[in-house]
Motif scaffolding. Structure first.
Motif, mmCIF file in Angstrom:
data_model
loop_
_atom_site.group_PDB
_atom_site.id
_atom_site.type_symbol
_atom_site.label_atom_id
_atom_site.label_comp_id
_atom_site.label_asym_id
_atom_site.label_seq_id
_atom_site.Cartn_x
_atom_site.Cartn_y
_atom_site.Cartn_z
ATOM 1 N N LEU A 303 0.824 -1.203 0.000
ATOM 2 C CA LEU A 303 0.000 0.000 0.000
ATOM 3 C C LEU A 303 0.862 1.260 0.000
ATOM 4 O O LEU A 303 0.518 2.259 -0.628
ATOM 5 C CB LEU A 303 -0.932 -0.003 1.208
ATOM 6 C CG LEU A 303 -2.080 -1.017 1.135
ATOM 7 C CD1 LEU A 303 -2.802 -1.092 2.477
ATOM 8 C CD2 LEU A 303 -3.063 -0.658 0.036
ATOM 9 N N ARG A 304 1.970 1.212 0.702
ATOM 10 C CA ARG A 304 2.864 2.364 0.699
ATOM 11 C C ARG A 304 3.414 2.623 -0.702
ATOM 12 O O ARG A 304 3.559 3.763 -1.128
ATOM 13 C CB ARG A 304 4.019 2.139 1.676
ATOM 14 C CG ARG A 304 3.652 2.381 3.134
ATOM 15 C CD ARG A 304 4.834 2.070 4.028
ATOM 16 N NE ARG A 304 4.627 2.554 5.393
ATOM 17 C CZ ARG A 304 5.467 2.327 6.385
ATOM 18 N NH1 ARG A 304 6.557 1.606 6.188
ATOM 19 N NH2 ARG A 304 5.224 2.809 7.594
ATOM 20 N N ALA A 305 3.746 1.548 -1.406
ATOM 21 C CA ALA A 305 4.354 1.693 -2.725
ATOM 22 C C ALA A 305 3.336 2.037 -3.804
ATOM 23 O O ALA A 305 3.630 2.809 -4.714
ATOM 24 C CB ALA A 305 5.092 0.400 -3.087
ATOM 25 N N LEU A 306 2.124 1.467 -3.704
ATOM 26 C CA LEU A 306 1.181 1.558 -4.818
ATOM 27 C C LEU A 306 -0.160 2.190 -4.460
ATOM 28 O O LEU A 306 -0.993 2.398 -5.349
ATOM 29 C CB LEU A 306 0.922 0.148 -5.387
ATOM 30 C CG LEU A 306 2.149 -0.614 -5.885
ATOM 31 C CD1 LEU A 306 1.752 -2.028 -6.288
ATOM 32 C CD2 LEU A 306 2.798 0.109 -7.058
ATOM 33 N N GLY A 307 -0.389 2.478 -3.181
ATOM 34 C CA GLY A 307 -1.712 2.941 -2.754
ATOM 35 C C GLY A 307 -2.136 4.267 -3.339
ATOM 36 O O GLY A 307 -3.326 4.576 -3.365
ATOM 37 N N GLN A 308 -1.188 5.070 -3.809
ATOM 38 C CA GLN A 308 -1.547 6.340 -4.437
ATOM 39 C C GLN A 308 -1.869 6.171 -5.916
ATOM 40 O O GLN A 308 -2.416 7.078 -6.537
ATOM 41 C CB GLN A 308 -0.399 7.342 -4.277
ATOM 42 C CG GLN A 308 -0.131 7.732 -2.834
ATOM 43 C CD GLN A 308 1.074 8.644 -2.710
ATOM 44 O OE1 GLN A 308 2.003 8.582 -3.504
ATOM 45 N NE2 GLN A 308 1.059 9.502 -1.713
ATOM 46 N N GLN A 309 -1.509 5.012 -6.469
ATOM 47 C CA GLN A 309 -1.703 4.793 -7.898
ATOM 48 C C GLN A 309 -2.776 3.755 -8.215
ATOM 49 O O GLN A 309 -3.367 3.799 -9.295
ATOM 50 C CB GLN A 309 -0.380 4.338 -8.528
ATOM 51 C CG GLN A 309 0.763 5.318 -8.308
ATOM 52 C CD GLN A 309 2.048 4.785 -8.877
ATOM 53 O OE1 GLN A 309 2.228 4.733 -10.083
ATOM 54 N NE2 GLN A 309 2.957 4.378 -8.010
#
Length: 688
Positions: A303-309
Motif C-alpha cells: 500500500l505504501r508503494a502503490l496505494g496512491q496509484q
C-alpha cells in the motif's frame, strides 16, 4: 520505542494489558485449576488449539496467575529451537537444569545437578564416548571421563531418585512449559512425548504441553493405535483454546489496516466497494489473529508503494490471496490477460486460449473456487465472460482506468511487476492535465512542462474523462490544446495501422469538450470564443473543419450558416493579415489549399519570402509513405511532399523553386531542403 502507527508482528502477547480477545480471565481461571491439581506424582496439562489461534499467548496469560503468591516457578523449553541437528533427549534435561539454576541456584541446584546426570545416562549419544554433543558437554564442560563412566554404571534409577527426593522438598511445584510441539517433525513429536512420559511422575512437576491436537494425534498414531488414545493416557487436564469470533477478527483486521491507511497520503480507497470485497474475498481467508497480523504486515509495503496509484481495496484483496493462497496468486498472474481483456458485443466469441487460462485458474483454486469466482466478479469484470453470461466491452476500459482498478491491465502489470508501464505513465500525465482542465494557465503550464514526445499521449488520455468534462472548461481547455499542436512532434515510428496524428488527437478531445454543451447556440458561441484565442490559422481551420465542415452534416456541432460565416472570416484574415504565429503554422499547406480552392482563379498566392513561412509550408505538405511486404515485419518508409498542391498554393513551380532556394540559404542542406530539391530537380516517387 514503537510509534503509535507501528504494527504488531507475529509474536504472542505477554501481558493481559495486550489482551484484545478477552482471554485473560479464562486463562487465569484455568491456571488456578492447574494450581489445584495434586502434583505429588507429577501432572501433564495440555493447552490445545490450531496454529495461529493464540495458544502461546494463552499460556503467557496463565503465567500472570502463576506469578501470584505463592509463586510457581515457570521453566520454558522450546523443542523447535533444538530440533534438527541436535537430539532432543540430549538437550532436554540440560536446558531445564540450566533454567532452574537461573531461577534460584540455592533452591534448585540439587535438582539441576540431578537432572544433568539423569540426562547424561539417558542420552542416546552417551553410549558412544568421545562423540558429538556428549563430548562437548562431558569433556569441554570439565566433566572427567572417569566421573561420567562411574555415573553411567550407576544407571538412571539412582539419579531419578535423587531428582525425585529433591523435588519432594519443594513447597510449590515447578511448571515446565513445552511450546511449539506441533512445529516439529513426526519423529521429533514422538521423542518429546517419550521424554514427558519418562519424567511425568516426577513429584512437584507440572508439564504444560502446547500444541495443535490434530497435528500431534496424527504424529502419535502408529500400528493401529490412535494418537488420541495415547494423548488421553498422558494428559490429566487439557484446555482447548476457543476459536476467535468472526466479529473479533474483523475488528482486528479493520483496526490494523486503519493504521496503515491513515499513514499514506493520497491513498485511493473506495469505501463503496470495500464491504463486498472484504466479505467475499478477504474474510474467508482470515482464520486467526496470526492471519490478521500476516495480512497487515504484508499489505503495508504494498500500500505504501502503490496505494496512491492503484485502488487500495483491490490491492488488499490480491495481497490476501498472495499471502494465504500463493498457488492461486500465481495462477492469477498466468491468467492476467484473460482477466482484463474486453470483448465487443458484436461478433462476440470466447477466445479459447483465454478460456483455458480461466479454467486452469479455477482448477488450481480447488475448494476455493467460490472465492476465485468472487474475485473475478469484484475485481476483474472482463473475466466474467468466461464464467457467466456477462460481457464488458472496450468502453469499460476508461472507467477502470479512471478508477485505478486492477481490472485495467496497466495497473495489474504495475502491481505484479512494480514497474510503471508506459501507458500508465501517459495516463498519470493525463490525470494531472485533467485536474487543471478548467484553468487555462495551469493546464498550459503543466503541458509545457512535459517532454514534447509525451504531449500526444497525455492529451489523448483526456478522452477517458469525456463524461466528466465540466462545461466551464470547454473554451479554455480547447484554446490551450489547439495552441499546442505545433509543439507535438510527428512520430516517425508509427506502425502501418497507426494513423493518428497530433492534430487528430487534439481534435478528438476538443470535439468531446464541445459535446458537453447540448445547445447548438451555446456551441457556436463557444467556437467563436475559441477561435479568438487560437493563435495559428492552422488550428483555426482545423476547428472549423472538425465541428462544421464535416462529411456527414448530421455530425456537425454547429450550423451550416455559422460554418460558412466562420470560413469567410478565416479566408479574409488569411488574405489580409500575416499569421501571429508563423513558426507554429503546423498546417499552413492545408490552410492555403482551402483558400485556393475557395478563391479558384481569383486566388492570390502569399509572398513566400520568409524562411519561417516557407519551412512551415513545406513541413505541413510533407508525409511519410509506408509499405510492408507480406510475411515481413519490416516497414519501409519514404518521405514525400504534396508537390502538385504546393505548386498550386505557391502560384507556380518557378515560384516554389525560388522559395526552396531561399530556404536553402537559411537552413542549409536540411533533410526538408534536400527532399524539396529532389522534387525541383524533377524526381517523383513511385507507388509502393
Amino acid at each position: 520505542m514503537a510509534d503509535s502507527n507501528s504494527l504488531p508482528v507475529d509474536h504472542p502477547i505477554t501481558s493481559s494489558e495486550d489482551d484484545v480477545l478477552g482471554r485473560a480471565v479464562v486463562a487465569q481461571d484455568f491456571a488456578r485449576s492447574v494450581r489445584e491439581l495434586d502434583a505429588s506424582q507429577g501432572v501433564v496439562v495440555g493447552v490445545l488449539g490450531a496454529w495461529g489461534h493464540g495458544k502461546s499467548s494463552f499460556v503467557n496469560l496463565m503465567r500472570e496467575e502463576f506469578a501470584e503468591a505463592p509463586t510457581l516457578p515457570v521453566i520454558e523449553f522450546n523443542p523447535w529451537v533444538f530440533s534438527g541437528d541436535q537430539q532432543l533427549t540430549d538437550v532436554f534435561f540440560r536446558e531445564i537444569a540450566a533454567e532452574l539454576r537461573l531461577k534460584d541456584q540455592s533452591k534448585f541446584g540439587a535438582i539441576a545437578e540431578g537432572l544433568d546426570k539423569y540426562g547424561d545416562v539417558l542420552s542416546p549419544l552417551a553410549v558412544i564416548p568421545w562423540f558429538g554433543s556428549w563430548f562437548d558437554r562431558a569433556f569441554k564442560a570439565t566433566k572427567a571421563a572417569t566421573t561420567w563412566w562411574n555415573d553411567r554404571k550407576k544407571g538412571s534409577r539412582t539419579f531419578r531418585e535423587t531428582v525425585s527426593d529433591a523435588l519432594k522438598q519443594l513447597d510449590e511445584p515447578v511448571v515446565v512449559v513445552i511450546d511449539d510441539i506441533d512445529r516439529l517433525t513426526t519423529n521429533e513429536i514422538r521423542d518429546i512425548f517419550k521424554l514427558v512420559r519418562l519424567t511425568a511422575s516426577f513429584p512437584n512437576v507440572i508439564y504444560v504441553l502446547v500444541f495443535d491436537r490434530r497435528r500431534v494425534e496424527q504424529a502419535l498414531s502408529e500400528d493401529g493405535v490412535p494418537g488420541r488414545a495415547y494423548l488421553e493416557k498422558i494428559l490429566q487436564l487439557s484446555f482447548d483454546v476457543p476459536m476467535i469470533p468472526t466479529e473479533v477478527l474483523r475488528t482486528q483486521v479493520f483496526e490494523r489496516l486503519d493504521v496503515i491507511l491513515q499513514e499514506i497520503q493520497g491513498l485511493r480507497f473506495n469505501g463503496a466497494i470495500w464491504p463486498d470485497v472484504y466479505v467475499e474475498i478477504i474474510d474467508p481467508l482470515i482464520g486467526s489473529l496470526r492471519d490478521v497480523t500476516r495480512l497487515a504486515l504484508s499489505a503495508r509495503p504494498t500500500l505504501r508503494a502503490l496505494g496512491q496509484q492503484i485502488e487500495a481495496v483491490d490491492l488488499l484483496a490480491l495481497e490476501a490471496v498472495r499471502v494465504f493462497r500463493p498457488e492461486i496468486f500465481q495462477a492469477l498472474h498466468d491468467a492476467r490477460l484473460a482477466l482484463t481483456e474486453t470483448h465487443s458485443l458484436w461478433g462476440r466469441t470466447q477466445d479459447p486460449d483465454r478460456k483455458a487460462e480461466i479454467d486452469a485458474l479455477l482448477r488450481v483454486a480447488g475448494a476455493d473456487e467460490g472465492l476465485v469466482r468472487a474475485l473475478i466478479q469484484q475485481l476483474f469484470p472482463a473475466g466474467r465472460t468466461y464464467i457467466e453470461n456477462n460481457n464488458y466491452g472496450p468502453d469499460w476500459i476508461n472507467t477502470w482506468k479512471r478508477e485505478h482498478r486492477l481490472a485495467y491491465i496497466g495497473y495489474l502489470e504495475l502491481y505484479f511487476g512494480r514497474t510503471l508501464p508506459s501507458d500508465l505513465v501517459s495516463f498519470q500525465q493525463s490525470e494531472l492535465a485533467y485536474a487543471r482542465i478548467a484553468d487555462p494557465d495551469a493546464l498550459g503550464e503543466y503541458l509545457d512542462s512535459l517532454p514534447r514526445e509525451d504531449l500526444e499521449s497525455a492529451i489523448a488520455g483526456l478522452e477517458a474523462y469525456q463524461a466528466d468534462f465540466p462545461e466551464e472548461s470547454v473554451v479554455p481547455a480547447s484554446v490551450t490544446l489547439l495552441n499546442r499542436i505545433a509543439d507535438m512532434p510527428e512520430r516517425r515510428n508509427r506502425g502501418m495501422f497507426d494513423f493518428m496524428r497530433p492534430d487528430m488527437v487534439v481534435t478528438r478531445v476538443v470535439i468531446r469538450l464541445l459535446r458537453r454543451l447540448e445547445d447548438e447556440t451555446a456551441r457556436e458561441r463557444a467556437v467563436r470564443e475559441i477561435l479568438a484565442g487560437v493563435q495559428s490559422y492552422s488550428s483555426q481551420e482545423l476547428l472549423i473543419r472538425s465541428v462544421g465542415r464535416v462529411e456527414d452534416p448530421t455530425n456537425a456541432l454547429i450550423s451550416a450558416e455559422c460554418t460558412a460565416e466562420l470560413d469567410d472570416d478565416l479566408i479574409r484574415r488569411v488574405r489580409t493579415t500575416e499569421s501571429s504565429a508563423p513558426g507554429g503554422e503546423w498546417g499552413l499547406f492545408r490552410v492555403l489549399w482551402f483558400v485556393a480552392e475557395r478563391d479558384g482563379d481569383e486566388y492570390v498566392p502569399p509572398p513566400l519570402n520568409d524562411p519561417v513561412q516557407i519551412r512551415a509550408l513545406l513541413q505541413s505538405a510533407s508525409s511519410v509513405a509506408r509499405a510492408q511486404s507480406m510475411g515481413s515485419r519490416h516497414v519501409r518508409e519514404e518521405d514525400r511532399l504534396a508537390w502538385d498542391g504546393l505548386v498550386r498554393v505557391a502560384g507556380g513551380e518557378d515560384t516554389l523553386a525560388g522559395a526552396v532556394l531561399r530556404l536553402r540559404e537559411s537552413d542549409g542542406a536540411s533533410p526538408l531542403v534536400l527532399l524539396a530539391e529532389t522534387y525541383v530537380a524533377g524526381w517523383r516517387p513511385e507507388e509502393f
